[in-house]
Write a protein that holds these residues in place. Structure first.
Motif, PDB file in Angstrom:
ATOM      1  N   LEU A   4       0.946  -1.203  -0.113  1.00 33.71           N
ATOM      2  CA  LEU A   4       0.004   0.038   0.005  1.00 33.71           C
ATOM      3  C   LEU A   4       1.131   1.289   0.079  1.00 33.71           C
ATOM      4  O   LEU A   4       2.000   1.168   0.428  1.00 33.71           O
ATOM      5  CB  LEU A   4      -0.841   0.042   1.177  1.00 33.71           C
ATOM      6  N   ASP A   5       0.429   2.118  -0.444  1.00 28.61           N
ATOM      7  CA  ASP A   5       1.101   3.627  -0.661  1.00 28.61           C
ATOM      8  C   ASP A   5       1.156   4.549   0.467  1.00 28.61           C
ATOM      9  O   ASP A   5       2.085   5.462   0.650  1.00 28.61           O
ATOM     10  CB  ASP A   5       0.427   4.277  -1.855  1.00 28.61           C
ATOM     11  N   ALA A   6       0.501   4.131   1.530  1.00 31.94           N
ATOM     12  CA  ALA A   6       0.245   5.148   2.617  1.00 31.94           C
ATOM     13  C   ALA A   6       1.668   5.233   3.340  1.00 31.94           C
ATOM     14  O   ALA A   6       2.202   4.061   3.323  1.00 31.94           O
ATOM     15  CB  ALA A   6      -0.733   5.014   3.542  1.00 31.94           C
ATOM     16  N   PRO A   7       2.302   6.107   3.806  1.00 30.84           N
ATOM     17  CA  PRO A   7       3.442   6.161   4.544  1.00 30.84           C
ATOM     18  C   PRO A   7       3.334   5.246   6.000  1.00 30.84           C
ATOM     19  O   PRO A   7       2.299   5.250   6.673  1.00 30.84           O
ATOM     20  CB  PRO A   7       3.694   7.604   5.040  1.00 30.84           C
ATOM     21  N   ARG A   8       4.190   4.601   5.970  1.00 26.28           N
ATOM     22  CA  ARG A   8       4.105   3.721   7.205  1.00 26.28           C
ATOM     23  C   ARG A   8       5.074   3.877   8.336  1.00 26.28           C
ATOM     24  O   ARG A   8       6.338   4.447   8.038  1.00 26.28           O
ATOM     25  CB  ARG A   8       4.418   2.250   6.779  1.00 26.28           C
ATOM     26  N   ARG A   9       4.854   3.479   9.458  1.00 27.00           N
ATOM     27  CA  ARG A   9       5.869   3.758  10.546  1.00 27.00           C
ATOM     28  C   ARG A   9       6.323   2.485  11.200  1.00 27.00           C
ATOM     29  O   ARG A   9       5.262   1.873  11.646  1.00 27.00           O
ATOM     30  CB  ARG A   9       4.719   4.612  11.815  1.00 27.00           C
ATOM     31  N   VAL A  10       7.374   2.288  11.032  1.00 27.20           N
ATOM     32  CA  VAL A  10       7.917   0.779  11.324  1.00 27.20           C
ATOM     33  C   VAL A  10       8.808   1.176  13.022  1.00 27.20           C
ATOM     34  O   VAL A  10       9.380   2.012  13.430  1.00 27.20           O
ATOM     35  CB  VAL A  10       9.162   0.255  10.582  1.00 27.20           C
ATOM     36  N   VAL A  11       8.004   0.176  13.744  1.00 31.93           N
ATOM     37  CA  VAL A  11       8.644   0.185  14.942  1.00 31.93           C
ATOM     38  C   VAL A  11       9.716  -0.901  15.200  1.00 31.93           C
ATOM     39  O   VAL A  11       9.544  -2.037  15.004  1.00 31.93           O
ATOM     40  CB  VAL A  11       7.299  -0.456  16.070  1.00 31.93           C
ATOM     41  N   PRO A  12      10.930  -0.353  15.737  1.00 29.83           N
ATOM     42  CA  PRO A  12      12.073  -1.092  15.642  1.00 29.83           C
ATOM     43  C   PRO A  12      11.898  -2.312  16.357  1.00 29.83           C
ATOM     44  O   PRO A  12      11.462  -2.104  17.570  1.00 29.83           O
ATOM     45  CB  PRO A  12      12.958  -0.071  16.291  1.00 29.83           C
ATOM     46  N   LEU A 167     -15.187   7.946   6.453  1.00 33.60           N
ATOM     47  CA  LEU A 167     -14.278   6.826   6.921  1.00 33.60           C
ATOM     48  C   LEU A 167     -14.749   6.560   8.225  1.00 33.60           C
ATOM     49  O   LEU A 167     -14.852   5.279   8.558  1.00 33.60           O
ATOM     50  CB  LEU A 167     -12.977   7.518   7.178  1.00 33.60           C
ATOM     51  N   TRP A 168     -15.572   7.076   9.038  1.00 34.59           N
ATOM     52  CA  TRP A 168     -16.364   6.763  10.227  1.00 34.59           C
ATOM     53  C   TRP A 168     -17.368   5.867   9.921  1.00 34.59           C
ATOM     54  O   TRP A 168     -17.470   4.725  10.632  1.00 34.59           O
ATOM     55  CB  TRP A 168     -16.821   8.236  10.915  1.00 34.59           C
ATOM     56  N   GLN A 169     -18.013   6.005   8.626  1.00 32.36           N
ATOM     57  CA  GLN A 169     -19.181   5.128   8.451  1.00 32.36           C
ATOM     58  C   GLN A 169     -18.500   3.768   8.323  1.00 32.36           C
ATOM     59  O   GLN A 169     -19.223   2.699   8.542  1.00 32.36           O
ATOM     60  CB  GLN A 169     -19.886   5.756   7.541  1.00 32.36           C
ATOM     61  N   ALA A 170     -17.515   4.008   7.209  1.00 30.35           N
ATOM     62  CA  ALA A 170     -16.719   2.424   7.034  1.00 30.35           C
ATOM     63  C   ALA A 170     -16.551   1.627   8.140  1.00 30.35           C
ATOM     64  O   ALA A 170     -16.457   0.445   8.156  1.00 30.35           O
ATOM     65  CB  ALA A 170     -15.721   2.728   5.920  1.00 30.35           C
ATOM     66  N   LEU A 171     -15.773   2.456   9.106  1.00 29.79           N
ATOM     67  CA  LEU A 171     -15.545   1.604  10.437  1.00 29.79           C
ATOM     68  C   LEU A 171     -16.761   1.213  11.262  1.00 29.79           C
ATOM     69  O   LEU A 171     -16.605   0.184  11.509  1.00 29.79           O
ATOM     70  CB  LEU A 171     -14.657   2.815  11.369  1.00 29.79           C
ATOM     71  N   GLN A 172     -17.521   1.890  11.277  1.00 28.34           N
ATOM     72  CA  GLN A 172     -18.702   1.435  12.275  1.00 28.34           C
ATOM     73  C   GLN A 172     -19.469   0.217  11.480  1.00 28.34           C
ATOM     74  O   GLN A 172     -19.829  -0.573  12.147  1.00 28.34           O
ATOM     75  CB  GLN A 172     -20.013   2.601  11.867  1.00 28.34           C
ATOM     76  N   GLN A 173     -19.493   0.121  10.359  1.00 30.42           N
ATOM     77  CA  GLN A 173     -20.056  -0.817   9.476  1.00 30.42           C
ATOM     78  C   GLN A 173     -19.043  -2.265   9.076  1.00 30.42           C
ATOM     79  O   GLN A 173     -19.559  -3.001   8.660  1.00 30.42           O
ATOM     80  CB  GLN A 173     -20.338  -0.409   8.015  1.00 30.42           C
ATOM     81  N   PRO A 177     -11.825  -3.319   4.025  1.00 29.45           N
ATOM     82  CA  PRO A 177     -11.224  -3.140   2.981  1.00 29.45           C
ATOM     83  C   PRO A 177     -11.283  -1.401   2.496  1.00 29.45           C
ATOM     84  O   PRO A 177     -10.575  -0.612   2.254  1.00 29.45           O
ATOM     85  CB  PRO A 177     -11.575  -3.805   1.730  1.00 29.45           C
ATOM     86  N   GLY A 178     -12.794  -1.019   2.623  1.00 26.39           N
ATOM     87  CA  GLY A 178     -13.076   0.366   2.329  1.00 26.39           C
ATOM     88  C   GLY A 178     -12.626   1.317   3.260  1.00 26.39           C
ATOM     89  O   GLY A 178     -11.912   2.456   2.921  1.00 26.39           O
ATOM     90  N   ALA A 179     -12.318   0.947   4.502  1.00 29.21           N
ATOM     91  CA  ALA A 179     -11.706   1.776   5.584  1.00 29.21           C
ATOM     92  C   ALA A 179     -10.133   2.101   5.392  1.00 29.21           C
ATOM     93  O   ALA A 179      -9.618   3.132   5.944  1.00 29.21           O
ATOM     94  CB  ALA A 179     -12.224   1.662   6.852  1.00 29.21           C
ATOM     95  N   LEU A 180      -9.854   0.669   5.368  1.00 25.88           N
ATOM     96  CA  LEU A 180      -8.313   0.835   5.726  1.00 25.88           C
ATOM     97  C   LEU A 180      -7.282   0.500   4.406  1.00 25.88           C
ATOM     98  O   LEU A 180      -6.238   0.637   4.529  1.00 25.88           O
ATOM     99  CB  LEU A 180      -8.031  -0.512   6.810  1.00 25.88           C
ATOM    100  N   VAL A 181      -8.121   0.187   3.240  1.00 22.35           N
ATOM    101  CA  VAL A 181      -7.361   0.256   2.242  1.00 22.35           C
ATOM    102  C   VAL A 181      -7.802   1.136   0.990  1.00 22.35           C
ATOM    103  O   VAL A 181      -7.013   1.999   0.726  1.00 22.35           O
ATOM    104  CB  VAL A 181      -7.421  -1.219   1.335  1.00 22.35           C
ATOM    105  N   GLU A 182      -8.941   1.291   0.848  1.00 20.60           N
ATOM    106  CA  GLU A 182      -9.536   2.325  -0.235  1.00 20.60           C
ATOM    107  C   GLU A 182      -9.401   3.743   0.284  1.00 20.60           C
ATOM    108  O   GLU A 182      -9.143   4.459  -0.769  1.00 20.60           O
ATOM    109  CB  GLU A 182     -10.957   1.797  -0.639  1.00 20.60           C
ATOM    110  N   ARG A 183      -9.761   3.787   1.710  1.00 22.42           N
ATOM    111  CA  ARG A 183      -9.438   5.322   2.031  1.00 22.42           C
ATOM    112  C   ARG A 183      -8.422   5.398   2.949  1.00 22.42           C
ATOM    113  O   ARG A 183      -8.369   6.173   3.868  1.00 22.42           O
ATOM    114  CB  ARG A 183     -10.786   5.336   2.908  1.00 22.42           C
TER     115      ARG A 183
END
Length: 294
Positions: A4-12, A167-173, A177-183
């Protein structure tokens, strides 16, 4: 699989294949339970807590009694006292409300609880007054009523979220994939504040199924007014309605390296679909994530 393209935060030291990523706290002997010295203060979920918590943790790791180190910070509206100060037969919440003292054990659970008192003093006082009032009204029963039950869930496991409606509605429902990948790009404009101290305790040794309970913060609320707003928002009727949205917290984009891959979310044992009314999956998502006796 594509990343996925979003910047990631790696925890050492953590992530796929790491012992920390898959070991739950349950079943560990006292000698292997994590301690304040095991906290990775660079973890993204601790970004708001580090400046206060890390110096206190350093004192405790050097042998200073936990209540003493917490009181020395001078940032809470209560005093932290040894657990032995709680009289036998007295309810914990009632004791705090009556005395302004918080019985505190050594260890991560009560350490993070104390830090929450420092970060959200008004909200913690509001929760305590509400729980003490419920105890005074109904006493201590084997099964909590809906208000105390929701207040406990909030206190132990809540994460505050400020985000836009789609985004809130996608999480509630639970449209994962919609909340965490598509958005995924929308998470750069989403604000999260950790609150639940049991969730923070588990995240010292992260594992995929840690599930938090999201509580939405309106867009007009700023950092400076968040605590006061939350204290006013935590009303019995609001809590009894349980307006939570569950979220496996390591699915937050940028919070865990493994979630760069979309297949991370294709795990129905963790990212469960919305339950059907009266169906076999009607058990509240994440219910098992609360500590026994919470």
């Amino acid at each position: 699989m594509s990343r996925l393209d979003a910047p990631r935060r790696v925890v050492p030291g953590e992530g796929p294949g790491s012992g920390l990523a898959c070991k739950a706290l349950q079943g560990l002997s006292p000698s292997t339970l994590p301690r304040v010295s095991d906290i990775d203060w660079s973890a993204p979920w601790l970004a708001d807590w580090r400046w206060v918590g890390e110096p206190i943790a350093g004192q405790i790791a050097q042998g200073r009694p936990q209540p003493e180190a917490l009181n020395a910070a001078g940032r809470a509206p209560v005093c932290f006292v040894p657990q032995t100060d709680l009289p036998a037969g007295t309810a914990y919440e009632a004791f705090i409300c009556d005395t302004g003292q918080v019985p505190t054990r050594e260890g991560l659970h009560d350490f993070f609880n104390a830090l929450c008192w420092m970060h959200f003093p008004k909200a913690k006082q509001a929760l305590n007054r509400l729980q003490a009032a419920e105890i005074a009204r109904a006493g201590i029963a084997q099964v909590r009523g809906p208000v105390r039950d929701a207040a406990t869930v909030f206190d132990e496991n809540a994460v505050l979220i400020q985000t836009r409606d789609p985004l809130w509605q996608a999480l509630q429902q639970r449209r994962w994939p919609g909340a965490l990948v598509e958005r995924r790009c929308e998470w750069a404009h989403t604000r999260l504040w950790m609150f639940g101290h049991a969730a923070l305790e588990k995240l010292v040794r992260p594992y995929k199924s840690i599930t938090v309970h999201l509580w939405r913060v309106p867009e007009h609320v700023g950092v400076q007014t968040l605590d006061a707003w939350l204290a006013g928002n935590l009303q019995p009727q609001q809590l009894a309605a349980k307006p939570f949205a569950p979220l496996p917290v390591l699915g937050v984009p940028g919070w865990w390296p493994a979630n760069d891959i979309p297949d991370f979310y294709a795990d129905p044992a963790v990212f469960r679909p919305a339950r059907r009314p009266g169906g076999a999956d009607a058990k509240p998502h994440g219910a098992a994530e609360l500590p026994a006796g919470a």
